[in-house]
Structures are given as C-alpha cells and as structure tokens.
Design a protein around this motif. Structure first.
Motif, PDB file in Angstrom:
ATOM      1  N   ALA A  28       0.847  -1.196   0.000  1.00 53.21           N
ATOM      2  CA  ALA A  28       0.000   0.000   0.000  1.00 53.21           C
ATOM      3  C   ALA A  28       0.885   1.249   0.000  1.00 53.21           C
ATOM      4  O   ALA A  28       0.503   2.278  -0.553  1.00 53.21           O
ATOM      5  CB  ALA A  28      -0.931   0.011   1.210  1.00 53.21           C
ATOM      6  N   CYS A  29       2.078   1.145   0.584  1.00 51.35           N
ATOM      7  CA  CYS A  29       2.986   2.297   0.676  1.00 51.35           C
ATOM      8  C   CYS A  29       4.339   2.070   0.012  1.00 51.35           C
ATOM      9  O   CYS A  29       5.092   3.018  -0.186  1.00 51.35           O
ATOM     10  CB  CYS A  29       3.222   2.655   2.135  1.00 51.35           C
ATOM     11  N   HIS A  30       4.688   0.835  -0.288  1.00 53.35           N
ATOM     12  CA  HIS A  30       6.003   0.500  -0.845  1.00 53.35           C
ATOM     13  C   HIS A  30       5.849  -0.306  -2.124  1.00 53.35           C
ATOM     14  O   HIS A  30       4.907  -1.079  -2.259  1.00 53.35           O
ATOM     15  CB  HIS A  30       6.813  -0.350   0.139  1.00 53.35           C
ATOM     16  N   ARG A  31       6.811  -0.164  -3.011  1.00 53.40           N
ATOM     17  CA  ARG A  31       6.953  -1.001  -4.196  1.00 53.40           C
ATOM     18  C   ARG A  31       8.398  -1.499  -4.215  1.00 53.40           C
ATOM     19  O   ARG A  31       9.247  -0.992  -3.498  1.00 53.40           O
ATOM     20  CB  ARG A  31       6.675  -0.230  -5.491  1.00 53.40           C
ATOM     21  N   VAL A  32       8.664  -2.461  -5.047  1.00 48.63           N
ATOM     22  CA  VAL A  32      10.017  -3.005  -5.119  1.00 48.63           C
ATOM     23  C   VAL A  32      10.998  -1.959  -5.642  1.00 48.63           C
ATOM     24  O   VAL A  32      12.052  -1.743  -5.066  1.00 48.63           O
ATOM     25  CB  VAL A  32      10.058  -4.290  -5.974  1.00 48.63           C
ATOM     26  N   GLU A  33      10.667  -1.301  -6.743  1.00 50.74           N
ATOM     27  CA  GLU A  33      11.616  -0.393  -7.381  1.00 50.74           C
ATOM     28  C   GLU A  33      11.206   1.076  -7.388  1.00 50.74           C
ATOM     29  O   GLU A  33      12.020   1.932  -7.718  1.00 50.74           O
ATOM     30  CB  GLU A  33      11.862  -0.837  -8.820  1.00 50.74           C
ATOM     31  N   LYS A  34       9.975   1.383  -7.062  1.00 48.61           N
ATOM     32  CA  LYS A  34       9.460   2.739  -7.215  1.00 48.61           C
ATOM     33  C   LYS A  34       9.011   3.303  -5.863  1.00 48.61           C
ATOM     34  O   LYS A  34       8.378   2.611  -5.073  1.00 48.61           O
ATOM     35  CB  LYS A  34       8.267   2.683  -8.170  1.00 48.61           C
ATOM     36  N   PHE A  41      11.541  -0.963  -1.802  1.00 51.39           N
ATOM     37  CA  PHE A  41      12.216  -2.025  -1.062  1.00 51.39           C
ATOM     38  C   PHE A  41      13.682  -2.138  -1.470  1.00 51.39           C
ATOM     39  O   PHE A  41      14.546  -2.398  -0.636  1.00 51.39           O
ATOM     40  CB  PHE A  41      11.505  -3.367  -1.271  1.00 51.39           C
ATOM     41  N   LYS A  42      13.985  -1.949  -2.758  1.00 49.51           N
ATOM     42  CA  LYS A  42      15.382  -2.048  -3.199  1.00 49.51           C
ATOM     43  C   LYS A  42      16.245  -0.963  -2.563  1.00 49.51           C
ATOM     44  O   LYS A  42      17.418  -1.197  -2.279  1.00 49.51           O
ATOM     45  CB  LYS A  42      15.474  -1.998  -4.719  1.00 49.51           C
ATOM     46  N   ALA A  43      15.709   0.217  -2.331  1.00 53.32           N
ATOM     47  CA  ALA A  43      16.474   1.284  -1.680  1.00 53.32           C
ATOM     48  C   ALA A  43      16.763   0.918  -0.225  1.00 53.32           C
ATOM     49  O   ALA A  43      17.847   1.199   0.296  1.00 53.32           O
ATOM     50  CB  ALA A  43      15.722   2.608  -1.760  1.00 53.32           C
TER      51      ALA A  43
END
Length: 100
Positions: A28-34, A41-43
């Motif tokens: 809802a608040c996070h994506r893997v790359e964006k 999540f990657k960051a």
C-alpha cells in the motif's frame, strides 16, 4: 534467524516475500523499485546491505514503526505482523539488493 531460513532458495524466496508483503499490505505504501509513500524495497536493501544486524533492525522498524528515517512521512506500527513475519519480510527486502 527464522526469516533467513525461508529464503534459502532464491526463486521461491522472491515469490514468498512478495506474497507476504502483499498479504500484510506493505505494498500500500512500498513497491520493489518505485517510491510511493515509503521508499522502494530495493532502496532499503541498498541502505542496509552487509549490516549484520539488518534483519532484526528492519523487523523492529516494521513492527514498531519509525519516523524520520526516509523523510517527513513516518511508518506506522504494523500490529498485524508477527515477529517471524517481520523477520521474513526483512530477509526478503535485503535479498533484493543487487550490486551494479
């Protein structure tokens, strides 16, 4: 650590981790790359790469929330996430780091 054991097989780890993130509404608040509301999540994986205490630290932040780590918007406590699930999520997030 329980969370790390779940991610012994890379392909299965990604499916399980993403499924748990979806089930616990992390997406809802996070994506893997964006960036959406929270950091991708990657960051997060890149920030904590190589830290020996990353899994327990991230699991604690997931369960207890945090403020000021990634900007003005804080992360609320995730009371419906168990300690084991938080560790699994943390291990999955860290598994997303890929050095370039």
């Amino acid at each position: 650590m329980a969370g790390a054991a779940v991610f012994a097989r890379p392909a299965a780890a990604q499916a399980v981790g993403l499924g748990l993130a979806q089930a616990k509404h992390c997406v809802a608040c996070h994506r893997v790359e964006k960036k959406v509301v929270g950091p991708p999540f990657k960051a997060i994986a890149e920030r904590f790469k190589g830290e020996s205490t990353a899994i327990p630290h991230l699991a604690q932040r997931i369960r207890e929330g945090s403020r000021g780590q990634w900007g003005a918007i804080g992360m609320p406590r995730q009371v419906d996430v168990t300690q084991e699930e938080a560790e699994q999520l943390a291990a999955w997030i860290l598994s997303l780091y890929r050095p370039e």
